[in-house]
Every structure is written in C-alpha cells, then in structure tokens.
Design a protein around this motif. Structure first.
Motif, short mmCIF file in Angstrom:
data_model
loop_
_atom_site.label_atom_id
_atom_site.label_comp_id
_atom_site.label_asym_id
_atom_site.label_seq_id
_atom_site.Cartn_x
_atom_site.Cartn_y
_atom_site.Cartn_z
N TRP A 98 22.25 15.56 14.06
CA TRP A 98 22.85 16.04 13.30
C TRP A 98 22.64 18.11 14.38
O TRP A 98 24.20 18.79 14.04
N PRO A 99 22.00 18.24 14.70
CA PRO A 99 21.98 19.27 16.15
C PRO A 99 23.13 19.70 16.48
O PRO A 99 23.53 20.86 16.85
N TYR A 100 23.83 18.69 16.51
CA TYR A 100 25.43 19.20 18.20
C TYR A 100 26.39 18.67 17.18
O TYR A 100 27.41 18.19 17.74
N THR A 101 26.09 19.15 15.70
CA THR A 101 27.20 18.67 15.49
C THR A 101 27.53 20.25 14.24
O THR A 101 27.10 20.97 13.83
N SER B 168 31.41 26.04 22.54
CA SER B 168 30.86 25.44 23.06
C SER B 168 30.55 24.23 24.08
O SER B 168 31.71 23.56 23.28
N ALA B 169 29.82 24.19 24.18
CA ALA B 169 29.72 23.15 25.50
C ALA B 169 29.73 21.71 24.55
O ALA B 169 29.34 21.72 23.61
N ALA B 170 29.86 20.48 24.82
CA ALA B 170 29.64 18.95 24.74
C ALA B 170 30.19 18.31 24.02
O ALA B 170 30.51 18.72 22.56
N ALA B 171 30.34 17.08 23.81
CA ALA B 171 30.39 16.08 22.65
C ALA B 171 31.13 14.88 23.01
O ALA B 171 30.76 14.42 24.46
N GLY B 172 31.19 13.99 22.53
CA GLY B 172 31.54 12.41 22.73
C GLY B 172 30.91 11.30 22.08
O GLY B 172 30.39 11.25 20.51
N GLY B 173 30.35 10.39 22.72
CA GLY B 173 30.44 9.67 21.71
C GLY B 173 30.57 8.38 21.16
O GLY B 173 30.05 7.52 20.26
N VAL B 174 31.99 8.35 21.32
CA VAL B 174 32.22 7.80 20.70
C VAL B 174 33.51 7.09 21.31
O VAL B 174 34.85 6.35 20.77
N GLU B 175 33.36 6.45 22.62
CA GLU B 175 34.48 5.93 23.18
C GLU B 175 34.29 4.73 22.89
O GLU B 175 33.81 4.01 22.39
#
Length: 278
Positions: free
Chosen positions: A35-38, A264-271
């Motif tokens: 959640w904190p990354y969304t 904002s920097a960052a993301a992923g997790g769905v390759e």
C-alpha cells in the motif's frame, strides 16, 4: 464525472473485487505490504493504479471490453499528472488514451491466466522447499543465470511463498509470488524459472504445483501474467490447470514534453511469470 485520488481501501476493494482475476495485482497491492508504494485514481467505478515499488513506476489499467471507454476517459484525465517516464500494463485499446501525452512504445502482448482446473494441478507431483532470507544470495544468482532482467522484490521472500529445488547447494528451480493477499483471497505467481542444464525434467511444473499447494489454504484466486510469445511457459501453465482469462499489453511511456519533471520514482512487480522454465 470527477477524477479523484482515491485513498479509501474499502472503496477500492469493493470496485476491484468485482473481477478479482482481472485485478489480482491491484487487490494484492491494497495490503499493507504494498500500500505505501501505491497511488490510486478513480472516476466513478473505474480505477487505475500507479505503483512506486521499483524504477520506473508502473501504471496498471485493466478493463473488460464493455468498460474500456470509461477507463480510457480516466486515463486521459490522469495522464498530465503522471511521471515523465513509466511502464504501463494496459488492457487492449487503452494505450490510445495516453498517446497525446506520451510516446507509447509496445513491449509485446501478454496474457492473464488463472488456475481453474485443480484436477490438472493435482496430477503433477509437487517439489520444493520454502525459501527464506538466507536463500537470497542463491536466488539472485539463479535469476542472473536463468532469468536475467526479471523483476524480483526480495521482500516477497518474507511471505514464505517462494519455493525452490536444490541440487546439493545449488538452487536449480524456483517459483514465487508477486503479490499474495489473504485478506482479498488473491495471489499472483511470478519469478518462475529453471537453471539451464536442469530444464526438461519437469522442475518448473513441480515447484509451481508446490507453491499452489501452499496458496490453496489462503486464497481463492491464483493468477499469473505471461508473455503471449512464450509458448513454453503458456503450455506449462495450461498443463497445470491455468486458463487464459484476459489479454493485456506492456508499454513504455515517455512524456512528449521533455521538460516535464519525472514525478515519483519507482514501480514494477508485474512482469511476465516464467520467462525461462522448461
């Protein structure tokens, strides 16, 4: 109809859980772990997610054909506030809503699959032991050798939902999760691979079967993403009882206005799950 940044997890869960296999990743991201990354945006019943867990950020927007127009309208209104560079995972037809703001480069078609035939899964002999933080050096080495370029969040090992097969001290096959949520009863399998030289022995199927056995007690929907042009992986998952439930595309987005700030920097997790499996 007004676009709003949505911060109410209960509202988001109510909307996304109408189609849990399509929105498994987003439902998993409602848990405290992610959640904190969304960042979430909503327009009526339409929802899109910007995930900030790696670099670059990743935009997730999925819709069944009847909802494409509504989600496209939301994307068009959100586009000006998105980072200047990001990746995007979009249902077919949604990419056109971003073309005015971004240069959109396709990275290939993908499939969403869900475990629908557990009898097929039960026919596969499971194998693998649960991995933990002590195994991270071996995991990184395996991915470098067998699945270079994959997206792996080491924090996910803490879920106890990474399993591997060893040959002596060498880790030779692994299956894990990108998200898992007992609260929302969903999981997304990912980071599945077998070391070159150990392929052709059924190890990928065995570790996925073991992982699905662990997940059975806590989730109702086991899903995964896979590249459409990876027939080895697609056949493996079909043999294990997964079926195609939706298509989507992966894209790189770069703002047409080069002076825009990167956001904002960052993301992923769905390759895609399991680039090198056999």
């Amino acid at each position: 109809m007004v676009v709003r940044a949505e911060h109410d997890r209960a509202v988001l869960a109510g909307l996304l859980s109408r189609d849990p296999v399509l929105h498994a990743y987003q439902l998993g991201d409602l848990d405290d772990f992610f959640w904190p990354y969304t960042s979430w945006f909503r327009r009526g019943d339409s929802v899109v997610l910007l995930y900030h867990g790696a670099v670059p950020p990743t935009l997730l927007a999925f819709a069944r054909p009847a909802q494409v127009g509504a989600v496209a309208a939301l994307l068009g209104e959100v586009a000006p506030v998105l980072p200047a560079r990001l990746s995007a995972h979009l249902s077919p037809g949604l990419e056109s809503a971003l073309g005015g703001t971004f240069r959109v480069t396709a990275a290939g078609p993908h499939r969403k699959m869900a475990l629908t035939d557990r009898a097929r899964l039960a026919a596969v002999t499971p194998a693998g032991e649960v991995l933990g933080r002590a195994d991270l050096p071996r995991l990184h080495e395996l991915y470098a050798a067998a699945y270079p370029g994959n997206w792996f969040d080491p924090r996910m090992v803490d879920t106890g939902r990474y399993v591997g097969v060893r040959d002596g001290e060498l880790l030779v096959a692994v299956a894990g999760v990108h998200v898992v949520s007992a609260a929302h009863r969903v999981a997304a399998v990912g980071n599945v691979t077998t070391r070159p030289g150990w392929r052709g022995r059924g190890l990928a199927g065995a570790v996925v079967a073991r992982l699905c056995g662990l997940l059975a007690a806590e989730v109702d929907h086991v899903t995964l993403n896979v590249a459409a042009d990876n027939p080895v992986a697609v056949r493996l998952y079909e043999r294990l009882g997964f079926t195609r439930v939706a298509d989507y595309g992966e894209f790189t987005l770069v703002a047409r206005n080069g002076s825009r700030m990167a956001g904002s920097a960052a993301a992923g997790g769905v390759e895609a799950a399991g680039a090198d499996l056999a």
